[in-house]
Design an enzyme around this catalytic site. Structure first.
Site, PDB file in Angstrom:
ATOM      1  N   ARG A 174       0.829  -1.195   0.000  1.00 23.38           N
ATOM      2  CA  ARG A 174       0.000   0.000   0.000  1.00 23.38           C
ATOM      3  C   ARG A 174       0.869   1.252   0.000  1.00 23.38           C
ATOM      4  O   ARG A 174       1.883   1.309   0.716  1.00 23.38           O
ATOM      5  CB  ARG A 174      -0.875  -0.019   1.272  1.00 23.38           C
ATOM      6  CG  ARG A 174      -1.908   1.091   1.380  1.00 23.38           C
ATOM      7  CD  ARG A 174      -2.990   0.906   0.392  1.00 23.38           C
ATOM      8  NE  ARG A 174      -4.162   1.742   0.665  1.00 23.38           N
ATOM      9  CZ  ARG A 174      -5.128   1.931  -0.241  1.00 23.38           C
ATOM     10  NH1 ARG A 174      -5.075   1.347  -1.430  1.00 23.38           N
ATOM     11  NH2 ARG A 174      -6.168   2.663   0.043  1.00 23.38           N
ATOM     12  N   THR A 203      -8.522   0.523 -10.564  1.00 22.68           N
ATOM     13  CA  THR A 203      -8.090  -0.699  -9.895  1.00 22.68           C
ATOM     14  C   THR A 203      -8.326  -1.943 -10.750  1.00 22.68           C
ATOM     15  O   THR A 203      -9.176  -1.958 -11.630  1.00 22.68           O
ATOM     16  CB  THR A 203      -8.790  -0.828  -8.518  1.00 22.68           C
ATOM     17  OG1 THR A 203      -8.589   0.381  -7.811  1.00 22.68           O
ATOM     18  CG2 THR A 203      -8.286  -1.979  -7.709  1.00 22.68           C
ATOM     19  N   SER A 219      -7.823   0.841   2.762  1.00 21.43           N
ATOM     20  CA  SER A 219      -8.225   0.316   1.454  1.00 21.43           C
ATOM     21  C   SER A 219      -9.443  -0.581   1.617  1.00 21.43           C
ATOM     22  O   SER A 219      -9.773  -1.010   2.732  1.00 21.43           O
ATOM     23  CB  SER A 219      -7.074  -0.504   0.877  1.00 21.43           C
ATOM     24  OG  SER A 219      -7.459  -1.164  -0.297  1.00 21.43           O
ATOM     25  N   ASP A 260      -7.769   8.209  -0.320  1.00 17.99           N
ATOM     26  CA  ASP A 260      -8.445   7.134   0.421  1.00 17.99           C
ATOM     27  C   ASP A 260      -8.417   7.397   1.930  1.00 17.99           C
ATOM     28  O   ASP A 260      -9.052   6.681   2.706  1.00 17.99           O
ATOM     29  CB  ASP A 260      -7.812   5.768   0.130  1.00 17.99           C
ATOM     30  CG  ASP A 260      -8.432   5.100  -1.099  1.00 17.99           C
ATOM     31  OD1 ASP A 260      -9.286   5.725  -1.744  1.00 17.99           O
ATOM     32  OD2 ASP A 260      -8.059   3.955  -1.402  1.00 17.99           O
ATOM     33  N   THR A 265      -3.687  -1.113  -7.732  1.00 25.61           N
ATOM     34  CA  THR A 265      -4.472   0.107  -7.941  1.00 25.61           C
ATOM     35  C   THR A 265      -3.629   1.371  -8.031  1.00 25.61           C
ATOM     36  O   THR A 265      -2.556   1.443  -7.433  1.00 25.61           O
ATOM     37  CB  THR A 265      -5.478   0.288  -6.773  1.00 25.61           C
ATOM     38  OG1 THR A 265      -6.304   1.427  -7.036  1.00 25.61           O
ATOM     39  CG2 THR A 265      -4.786   0.493  -5.441  1.00 25.61           C
ATOM     40  N   GLY A 284     -13.404  -1.822  -7.393  1.00 22.72           N
ATOM     41  CA  GLY A 284     -14.727  -1.281  -7.068  1.00 22.72           C
ATOM     42  C   GLY A 284     -14.743  -0.385  -5.846  1.00 22.72           C
ATOM     43  O   GLY A 284     -15.813   0.004  -5.390  1.00 22.72           O
ATOM     44  N   GLY A 285     -13.556  -0.066  -5.297  1.00 24.98           N
ATOM     45  CA  GLY A 285     -13.543   0.797  -4.116  1.00 24.98           C
ATOM     46  C   GLY A 285     -14.374   0.158  -3.010  1.00 24.98           C
ATOM     47  O   GLY A 285     -14.298  -1.057  -2.790  1.00 24.98           O
TER      48      GLY A 285
HETATM   49  O1  DON Z   1      -7.711   0.747  -2.112  1.00 24.86           O
HETATM   50  C1  DON Z   1      -8.878   0.941  -2.367  1.00 24.86           C
HETATM   51  O2  DON Z   1      -9.770   0.417  -1.758  1.00 24.86           O
HETATM   52  C2  DON Z   1      -9.273   1.847  -3.519  1.00 24.86           C
HETATM   53  N1  DON Z   1      -8.258   2.793  -3.789  1.00 24.86           N
HETATM   54  C3  DON Z   1      -9.597   1.008  -4.696  1.00 24.86           C
HETATM   55  C4  DON Z   1     -10.280   1.805  -5.757  1.00 24.86           C
HETATM   56  C5  DON Z   1     -11.088   0.954  -6.621  1.00 24.86           C
HETATM   57  O3  DON Z   1     -11.178  -0.228  -6.477  1.00 24.86           O
HETATM   58  C6  DON Z   1     -11.854   1.615  -7.669  1.00 24.86           C
HETATM   59  N2  DON Z   1     -12.531   0.593  -8.468  1.00 24.86           N
HETATM   60  N3  DON Z   1     -13.181   0.530  -9.419  1.00 24.86           N
END
Ligand code: DON
Length: 587
Positions: free
Chosen positions: A121, A408, A473, A449, A426, A495-496
């Protein structure tokens, strides 16, 4: 609560905006209208599957999957293949991940019978302070205001975590694994429909050199689908790292160019230093594991909230007979939504960088705690307000969300020795900070984030910004083991904050509904976050039943990117998410 709903609405706003941006089930990918938050939804194809007896790679782009397959065919390990896949993804799917960003790796060593997890990370520069994303009058910055430019850029972790994991699990020489990406960067690759659509929709990237000249033509139009894109600067960067090791990225000219790009950004000039890069370390973390039916599910612990989120969600679903309910019943989607809402509430309060904040990991997945959480869920009523549970912790923090935006990538790999990698990688939002280093790669915006607000409800926020701290994350690379302890499933998704819901839906589809990995990846999603339920548009028929239970429901299409492998008694089965451009290759 007021705070949470504001941030939630930011997240949901962007989810909903994807829906407005592109037609559902579009086979031909159309450019997205100008918008501020790609990587968005660009269509959904038929389910995409693959099979094999020896090894398998499932990832978001055919060139990357081929690179992984070539490495495995040459005798490489799953981890070798994962590095090759990600380096090629940096080139062909630059909106999603790359060496300017970070990743989590879950690794299964078949011989040792051990699952190990690696944290690459990004970290905030040492100088970062908690008001980083606050305006002068103490209000959270606007989303794009914070993202674009140098302040959002965290010290990249990808190359260090690749090096760390390769030391334990690599078979081929480090330099050999870089070859497929170097060759493709030099020879060029055709711009894909999805990359073209996302470039066309990103006015921030289109305005910033050097990405502007690299990805757009002289008229400012995104380079057309099929245009052969070469990236000699990236090839040179990879060659240096291949020859000299990870230090060539974290010190010397490549590091200097990263610092120059961040600190001289025309907008939000950042404060990253050469020391920050030199000091970056990837970390092996303890995996988090839990039970679901007869299976054991393992994943990434903090600073990801993903592993805990999946374990919590599955525990909440466990008492319900999802097999009998099946994928057509509104009750199934109600339960999935409730499980999501409860874990999302805990995430907001408890989860952050464990090196800085005392995250009560054991308490959050303790069987008694999870039983109590599950008892809150009823099949015929909605939890009025899904709040965080009461988990003993050294310090009480306030709930706060952070708006993670879509980008990501996730890939899953099994090698011929039965070793496996689940890796989610990501640069945070689509095209990250929009800053491209002269080294030919885009820099992340991972620091957004963090929670923009450091204090809420008169209490400190666990995921507040801090010097040398990792932002929380949601990434959820996951492995599932059967009752004999044998690896059976490898999966994950971008997908965040929606990642946990995407992964849980896919697991329920495979475990309870007997779907293949391809069908499970394609199966429509439901997301429960805060007081909002988001249904993929094809689930519109169940919307009225959920509303009857009191849910506020939105229909939406979002670009999950689930890449899953199942090890069956008849061989390997794989699935690639039909919402992205990935494929599966098996042998
Ligand atoms: O680390 C994380 O959770 C986010 N930065 C990930 C972002 C993400 O998956 C966006 N997706 N479509």
């Amino acid at each position: 609560m007021k705070y949470m709903s504001k941030n939630l609405s930011r997240t949901l706003l962007c989810l909903v905006a994807f829906a407005l941006a592109a037609p559902a089930h579009a086979q031909a990918v159309k450019p997205l209208p100008a918008q501020e938050f790609p990587e968005g939804f660009t269509g959904k194809s038929e389910p995409k599957s693959g099979s094999g007896q020896e090894w398998m790679v499932a990832a978001a782009n055919p060139y990357a999957v081929q690179a992984g397959a070539d490495i495995l065919a040459a005798g490489g390990s799953a981890l070798d293949a994962a590095i090759a896949v990600n380096l090629v993804l940096n080139l062909v799917e630059p909106q999603s991940s790359g060496i300017g960003g970070g990743a989590f790796i879950v690794h299964w060593d078949a011989k040792a019978g051990a699952v190990r997890t690696y944290d690459g990370r990004e970290k905030a520069p040492a100088a970062a302070e908690e008001n980083r994303f606050l305006t002068k009058d103490g209000k959270p910055m606007g989303r794009m205001q914070a993202i674009v430019g140098g302040k959002s850029v965290g010290v990249p972790g990808l190359i260090r975590v690749m090096e760390l994991a390769h030391k334990s699990h690599g078979k081929l020489p480090w330099a050999r694994i870089f070859q497929p990406a170097i060759t493709l960067a030099e020879n060029g690759f055709p711009i894909s429909p999805r990359l073209n659509a996302l470039l066309a929709g990103d006015r921030n990237l289109a305005a910033l050199e050097p990405a502007k000249s690299f990805y757009y033509d002289a008229n400012g139009q995104a380079k057309a689908v099929g245009t052969i894109l070469k990236n000699p600067a990236f090839a040179a960067t990879l060659r240096a790292i291949a020859e000299k090791g990870a230090d060539a990225f974290y010190t010397g000219p490549i590091a200097a160019e990263i610092v120059r790009t961040v600190t001289s950004a025309p907008q939000n000039a950042g404060d990253m230093t050469l020391e920050d890069l030199k000091n970056y370390k990837a970390v092996e973390r303890t995996p988090v594991c839990g039970a679901y039916r007869t299976y054991k599910v393992c994943g990434m612990g903090p600073p990801s909230s993903g592993g805990i989120g999946v374990i919590q969600s599955l525990a909440v679903l466990e008492p319900h007979d999802l097999r009998t309910l099946g994928p057509k019943s509104p009750t199934s989607y109600h339960l999935l939504a409730e499980a999501g809402r409860l874990s999302f509430a805990d995430r907001a309060v408890y989860m952050a960088d464990p090196d800085v904040v005392p995250v009560p990991v054991e308490g959050l997945i303790a069987p008694d705690y999870l039983k109590a959480r599950a008892a809150l869920v009823k099949e015929d009523a909605r939890i009025p307000v899904a709040e965080a549970g009461n988990v003993p912790t050294k310090r009480a923090y306030a709930p706060a969300d952070s708006p993670e935006l879509p980008s990501t990538t996730h890939f899953s790999i099994v090698d011929r020795d039965g070793n496996a990698v689940a890796m989610t990688s990501t640069i945070e939002s689509g095209f990250g900070s929009r800053l491209m280093s002269g080294g030919g790669f885009i820099l992340n915006n991972q620091l957004t984030d963090f929670s923009y607000e450091d204090v809420a409800e008169q209490r400190s926020v666990a995921n507040r910004v801090g010097g040398a701290k990792r932002p929380r994350s949601s990434m959820t690379p996951t492995m599932v083991f059967n009752k004999d302890g044998k690896l059976e499933m490898v999966l994950g998704s971008p997908g965040g904050p929606a990642i946990v819901g995407f992964v849980v839906k896919t697991l329920v589809a495979m475990i309870d509904w007997d779907m293949s990995p391809a069908s499970a990846a394609a199966a429509p999603f439901v997301l429960g976050m805060g007081n909002m339920v988001t249904l993929e548009e094809e689930l519109a028929p169940v919307k009225p039943a959920l509303e009857q239970l009191g849910h506020t429901v939105r229909l939406n299409n979002a670009a999950s990117g689930i890449h899953a492998i199942r090890i069956t008694k008849d061989g390997l089965l794989g699935g690639a998410d039909p919402r992205r451009e990935g494929v599966v290759i098996g042998k």
